[in-house]
Design an enzyme around this catalytic site. Structure first.
Site, PDB file in Angstrom:
ATOM      1  N   SER A  42       0.828  -1.211   0.000  1.00  0.00           N
ATOM      2  CA  SER A  42       0.000   0.000   0.000  1.00  0.00           C
ATOM      3  C   SER A  42       0.855   1.251   0.000  1.00  0.00           C
ATOM      4  O   SER A  42       0.348   2.353  -0.243  1.00  0.00           O
ATOM      5  CB  SER A  42      -0.941   0.001   1.208  1.00  0.00           C
ATOM      6  OG  SER A  42      -0.240  -0.282   2.409  1.00  0.00           O
ATOM      7  N   ASP A  80       5.215  -7.206   2.720  1.00  0.00           N
ATOM      8  CA  ASP A  80       4.492  -7.683   1.544  1.00  0.00           C
ATOM      9  C   ASP A  80       5.459  -8.070   0.431  1.00  0.00           C
ATOM     10  O   ASP A  80       6.413  -7.334   0.143  1.00  0.00           O
ATOM     11  CB  ASP A  80       3.573  -6.582   0.997  1.00  0.00           C
ATOM     12  CG  ASP A  80       2.155  -6.683   1.513  1.00  0.00           C
ATOM     13  OD1 ASP A  80       1.751  -7.775   1.958  1.00  0.00           O
ATOM     14  OD2 ASP A  80       1.434  -5.666   1.462  1.00  0.00           O
ATOM     15  N   LYS A 110       4.280 -11.507   3.450  1.00  0.00           N
ATOM     16  CA  LYS A 110       2.847 -11.656   3.204  1.00  0.00           C
ATOM     17  C   LYS A 110       2.600 -11.679   1.703  1.00  0.00           C
ATOM     18  O   LYS A 110       3.250 -10.959   0.952  1.00  0.00           O
ATOM     19  CB  LYS A 110       2.045 -10.514   3.836  1.00  0.00           C
ATOM     20  CG  LYS A 110       0.522 -10.696   3.695  1.00  0.00           C
ATOM     21  CD  LYS A 110      -0.247  -9.624   4.461  1.00  0.00           C
ATOM     22  CE  LYS A 110      -0.335  -8.315   3.714  1.00  0.00           C
ATOM     23  NZ  LYS A 110      -1.154  -8.434   2.453  1.00  0.00           N
ATOM     24  N   GLU A 112      -0.774 -12.436  -1.382  1.00  0.00           N
ATOM     25  CA  GLU A 112      -2.218 -12.422  -1.581  1.00  0.00           C
ATOM     26  C   GLU A 112      -2.679 -13.621  -2.404  1.00  0.00           C
ATOM     27  O   GLU A 112      -1.994 -14.065  -3.325  1.00  0.00           O
ATOM     28  CB  GLU A 112      -2.642 -11.139  -2.298  1.00  0.00           C
ATOM     29  CG  GLU A 112      -2.394  -9.878  -1.499  1.00  0.00           C
ATOM     30  CD  GLU A 112      -2.852  -8.619  -2.217  1.00  0.00           C
ATOM     31  OE1 GLU A 112      -2.613  -7.527  -1.678  1.00  0.00           O
ATOM     32  OE2 GLU A 112      -3.438  -8.719  -3.319  1.00  0.00           O
ATOM     33  N   GLU A 180      -9.742  -9.196   4.240  1.00  0.00           N
ATOM     34  CA  GLU A 180      -9.992  -7.798   3.888  1.00  0.00           C
ATOM     35  C   GLU A 180     -11.341  -7.620   3.206  1.00  0.00           C
ATOM     36  O   GLU A 180     -11.667  -8.313   2.236  1.00  0.00           O
ATOM     37  CB  GLU A 180      -8.887  -7.259   2.966  1.00  0.00           C
ATOM     38  CG  GLU A 180      -9.115  -5.796   2.589  1.00  0.00           C
ATOM     39  CD  GLU A 180      -7.937  -5.123   1.922  1.00  0.00           C
ATOM     40  OE1 GLU A 180      -8.072  -3.947   1.536  1.00  0.00           O
ATOM     41  OE2 GLU A 180      -6.875  -5.765   1.788  1.00  0.00           O
TER      42      GLU A 180
END
Length: 273
Positions: A42, A80, A110, A112, A180
């Site tokens: 982000s 991330d 991390k 996704e 999320e």
């Protein structure tokens, strides 16, 4: 004292995670006593000014994560893996994850999704001693394929996909899963079904932890309010007002004052004429 993976998995209180992208933000987070810091991709949106996380590179993540580790040496640090760094095969993913751990001092990475390819990566990393945090629900790296930045899991197919993805991530070896932008009742069901901690963002109160973006919770961007975030301060407004006050004083020759100026003896000055 910095928590370990077993500490986090066995925590009796909800886990507190916040993002940080630089040294001062990390210092704030560690001083506040959070359990985990996430250097999220982000940073592409809130620090680098991109309109998505897709342009963020591994070098970007490493640069920022190193600064965060210097600011928070005693907090569990998750970094991330950005888009494209674990999508081209297990070998590339392993190489990139090792680089992150070695060069940043991170405690975990991390990623996704829960596709078969991602699950293979999670398994290989976990078996080789690299803790992995998973992420299901809204996934910003591939949000376009999900129809944009919107709530996931509202219909049966999407809800089942989210639930099964979380279960698969746990089975593959993830020590935690971020949920999320999914309905609170779905997040509660997933949390009840998993043995590893769920960390929610826009997923209700029943997750075993919560995460917020540093800039969102501090209100650093005026008018940019998100449903999944709560503002605990309005630092953007305060920063704008402070800079405007500084500008007014400079233009009025009211700054600097004697308090911000250094003196010189008359006899020394006189020798310069």
């Amino acid at each position: 004292m910095k928590r370990s993976v077993p500490d986090l998995m066995n925590a009796s209180e909800p886990l507190v995670m916040v993002t940080a992208y630089d040294y001062p933000g990390a210092r704030h987070a560690e001083a506040a006593g959070v359990d985990l810091i996430l250097v999220g991709d982000s940073l592409g949106n809130v620090v680098l000014g991109y309109d998505s996380t897709a342009p963020v590179t591994l070098d970007d993540m490493i640069h920022h994560a190193r600064a965060v580790r210097r600011g928070a040496p005693n907090t569990f640090l998750v970094v991330d893996l950005p888009f494209g760094t674990y999508h081209t095969g297990v070998t590339d993913a392993m190489r990139n994850a090792v680089r992150v751990i070695q060069q940043t001092g991170a405690d975990a990475v991390k990623l996704e999704g829960a596709t078969p390819e991602v699950l293979d990566v999670v398994g290989v990393l976990a078996r080789n001693g690299i803790p992995v945090m998973g992420h299901v629900g809204l996934m910003p790296q591939t949000a376009t394929a999900q129809g944009g930045l919107k709530v996931q899991g509202r219909d049966e197919a999407s809800a089942r996909r989210t639930l099964e993805g979380a279960l698969a991530l746990e089975a593959a070896g993830a020590f935690s899963v971020v949920l999320e932008a999914i309905p609170a009742r779905l997040a509660r069901l997933i949390t009840e079904r998993l043995h590893v901690p769920t960390i929610g963002i826009g997923a209700g109160v029943h997750c075993r932890g919560q995460v917020l973006v540093y800039h969102d919770l501090l209100g650093l961007y005026e008018g940019d309010e998100k449903k999944l975030a709560k503002r605990y301060a309005e630092l953007g407004k305060e920063a704008r007002e402070a800079i405007a006050a500084y500008a007014r004083e400079v233009r009025a020759r009211e700054f600097p004052t004697k308090d911000q100026s250094f003196v010189m003896k008359d006899d020394v000055l006189g020798k310069l004429y």
